[in-house]
Write a protein that holds these residues in place. Structure first.
Motif: not given
Length: 336
Positions: A269-277, A281-294
């Motif tokens: 399942s993709l992460p949950k998003g709080k804003f329209p993209t 919905a695939q753009s919620h997958g940016f969260q994977y990248e962001q967590r990795c960078v952090r």
């Protein structure tokens, strides 16, 4: 302490990236500022996301001492100069793909990041999706045997978009969409191909609209890649074929949630998003990248082990060869 971001460019991809950051805990990610080529565009972006500071120039943002890292979401021809600007200002960088327009420019950026002891990553977000983690586990386990063939297809009709059809904006298919097929082959084989063969087509103004690319790797291993920006296809999948079994990454392979393999069928399942993209919905997958960078920043890493500088150079090398073979020339510094 939260990772404190600045955003370069107020375009669609920057919007979706920012939506991902702000959908996570403010204890982990904060967006402190947005910069665009005009104050008006920057302010509109800031208002949309509740960002406190909007700058009408990129130079202003990098002078903000509170910003740890900058996301560069501008058009391709600006990536090199903006990366250099950020690194010289002491900022870590995530630069949207393609990292630059040429291998030479990418090498300059990576050398500068190393010199400044700053984190730098090309934003191939695909590498951080759970499907890609599962693929890596299967490849490492040997469940497929010896890998012989990789295929990938990315066909989406977006030629009418200015940044796709205008040379002045770095238009063309390989830099925007086709590069994802190349990164998939690099993800599997992890080396520079021995030979690149390509057949493709150009638009009237000289940008590439599509191509079939064959990459030959050591040991006779092959990648067969197809991209096109004038036609759409429902089956934008990728496959890995081995002597004992195969993997199929279901569409869309660049932001996947499902795959089949000798170990079974996997759905994530993709992460949950709080804003329209803008890109769905695939753009919620940016969260994977962001967590990795952090996580990389917390560990003090200068490269992401999932998307290394070497991988970026392998990918850019293929892109450069494809553009040369097709006869595509750009009139920018550090371009083919």
């Amino acid at each position: 302490m939260a990772t404190r971001w600045g955003i370069f460019s107020a375009g669609k991809i920057s919007g979706d990236f920012t939506a991902g950051l702000l959908s996570q805990s403010s204890d982990e990610h904060q967006v402190l500022a947005i910069a665009a080529r005009s104050q008006e565009k920057a302010q509109a972006f800031a208002d949309r996301f509740g960002i406190k500071t909007a700058y009408g120039s990129y130079n202003e943002l990098v002078q903000n001492p509170d910003i740890d890292i900058v996301y560069i979401g501008s058009i391709h021809p600006e990536h090199h100069k903006l990366s250099v600007l950020c690194l010289n200002a002491g900022k870590h960088v995530v630069c949207e793909k393609p990292v630059t327009m040429t291998v030479a420019a990418a090498k300059e950026v990576f050398a500068l990041a190393k010199e400044k002891k700053l984190f730098f990553m090309e934003g191939f977000w695909s590498r951080m999706f759970p499907v890609y983690h599962q693929i890596r586990r299967e490849l490492d386990s040997g469940s497929l045997g010896d890998i012989k063939v990789v295929t990938a297809k990315f066909c989406v009709d977006n030629f009418s978009v200015d940044r796709m059809n205008q040379k002045a904006q770095g238009g063309g298919g390989i830099l925007d969409l086709g590069c994802y097929t190349v990164q998939f082959a690099d993800f599997v084989f992890g080396e520079k191909p021995e030979k690149v063969s390509v057949e493709g087509t150009l638009s009237e103004n000289g940008v590439d609209t599509g191509a079939a690319i064959t990459l030959r790797f050591s040991g006779g291993r092959i990648a067969s890649l197809v991209y096109n920006i004038t036609t759409s296809h429902e089956d934008n999948a990728a496959t890995i074929l081995g002597t004992k079994g195969s993997i199929r990454v279901q569409p869309n392979f660049w932001a996947p949630t499902e795959m089949t393999s000798p170990m079974g069928t996997f759905n994530f399942s993709l992460p949950k998003g709080k804003f329209p993209t803008f890109y769905g919905a695939q753009s919620h997958g940016f969260q994977y990248e962001q967590r990795c960078v952090r996580e990389c920043l917390q560990k003090g890493l200068l490269e992401c082990p999932l998307m290394t500088h070497e991988s970026s150079l392998n990918i850019m090398g293929v892109i450069e060869t494809v553009l040369n073979e097709l006869g595509v020339k750009y009139d920018f510094p550090h371009t083919v």
